[in-house]
Enzyme design. Structure first.
Site, short mmCIF file in Angstrom:
data_model
loop_
_atom_site.label_atom_id
_atom_site.label_comp_id
_atom_site.label_asym_id
_atom_site.label_seq_id
_atom_site.Cartn_x
_atom_site.Cartn_y
_atom_site.Cartn_z
N VAL A 1 12.47 -4.73 27.53
CA VAL A 1 13.15 -4.21 28.72
C VAL A 1 12.06 -3.74 29.67
O VAL A 1 10.92 -3.49 29.27
CB VAL A 1 14.14 -3.06 28.39
CG1 VAL A 1 15.33 -3.58 27.61
CG2 VAL A 1 13.46 -1.93 27.65
N SER A 2 12.42 -3.59 30.94
CA SER A 2 11.41 -3.31 31.96
C SER A 2 11.01 -1.84 32.06
O SER A 2 9.90 -1.54 32.46
CB SER A 2 11.90 -3.79 33.32
OG SER A 2 12.08 -5.19 33.28
N THR A 3 11.91 -0.93 31.74
CA THR A 3 11.60 0.49 31.93
C THR A 3 11.95 1.29 30.69
O THR A 3 12.75 0.86 29.85
CB THR A 3 12.37 1.08 33.13
OG1 THR A 3 13.76 1.05 32.83
CG2 THR A 3 12.11 0.31 34.41
N GLN B 1 15.71 2.06 29.86
CA GLN B 1 16.59 1.01 29.36
C GLN B 1 16.54 0.97 27.83
O GLN B 1 15.56 1.39 27.22
CB GLN B 1 16.20 -0.35 29.93
CG GLN B 1 16.37 -0.44 31.44
CD GLN B 1 15.83 -1.76 31.98
OE1 GLN B 1 14.70 -2.13 31.70
NE2 GLN B 1 16.65 -2.43 32.77
#
Length: 192
Positions: free
Chosen positions: A8-10, A13
Site C-alpha cells: 500500500v502507498s501510505t 492504509q
C-alpha cells in the site's frame, strides 16, 4: 513455492485485504510494505525478488502493486521471465503457467524491447542535436591539455615518461591517448 507481495502507498492504509486474498489463493509467504509505487527503494520488493528461485511463483493482487510506472513494472516482469519465475496476478487472472500467461510475458517482452528502442532513438537524436549545436558530448576530460603539455616538456628536458606522468598525476596510457588526439587535431588544422 508461491510467494505473495502486498503493498500500500501510505502508513494509514491497511494491507489486510491483500494479505487475506494472497493467503486464500495459496501464498505460503507474503512480503509486505507501505511505500508508494513511485518510490524505487522498496526494500521488501527487492528482498522478495532476490529470494525467488526458478519455478517459484510471485503472486500479487494487482499488477500496479509491483510499481506505478510502466517502465518499472516492465523491468520487474523482465527480471521474473529471465529467472524463470512465474507470475500470478489475481485481479486479471494472469498466470504465466498458462498459455495466456505465457502470451502475456511475450507481449511484455515486446513492449520492453519497444521502450528500449525508443530510448536509443531519443538518445541518438539528442547526441546529433548536441553535435549540430557544437555542444560537447561524452565523458568530460579529467586532464587538461596544459597538464599533458607539462608532461611533454618534462620528457623533452630528459625526465622519464613514467616519472613525469606520476608527478603530474596523469597515467601513461592517458598521456599517449591525449598526445594522439592532439596530433590528429593539428593534422586537421594543417589540412584546412
Amino acid at each position: 513455492m508461491i510467494i505473495g507481495y502486498a503493498r500500500v502507498s501510505t502508513n494509514g492504509q491497511s494491507l489486510d485485504g491483500q494479505k487475506e486474498e494472497l493467503l486464500k489463493n495459496g501464498a505460503q509467504y507474503i512480503y509486505q510494505e507501505k511505500k508508494s509505487g513511485k518510490n524505487l527503494s522498496r526494500l521488501a520488493l527487492q528482498d522478495c525478488l532476490e529470494n525467488l528461485r526458478a519455478h517459484d511463483t510471485l503472486m500479487v493482487t494487482k499488477l500496479d502493486r509491483l510499481g506505478r510506472n510502466t517502465k518499472d513494472a516492465l523491468n520487474i516482469l523482465d527480471h521474473l521471465k529471465q529467472n524463470e519465475i512465474n507470475l500470478k496476478i489475481l485481479d486479471t487472472g494472469i498466470d504465466t503457467n498458462t498459455p495466456m500467461g505465457k502470451f502475456f510475458y511475450q507481449l511484455q517482452a515486446m513492449f520492453s524491447e519497444l521502450e528500449r528502442n525508443y530510448i536509443l532513438e531519443r538518445t541518438a537524436k539528442g547526441r546529433e542535436k548536441a553535435k549540430r549545436e557544437g555542444k560537447l558530448t561524452g565523458r568530460p576530460r579529467k586532464y587538461s591539455d596544459e597538464r599533458i603539455k607539462l608532461v611533454m616538456e618534462d620528457i623533452i628536458s630528459g625526465l622519464d615518461i613514467r616519472e613525469s606522468c606520476k608527478f603530474r598525476g596523469v597515467s601513461v596510457s592517458t598521456f599517449y591517448r591525449r598526445i594522439g588526439e592532439l596530433q590528429k587535431a593539428r593534422q586537421k588544422e594543417n589540412v584546412i
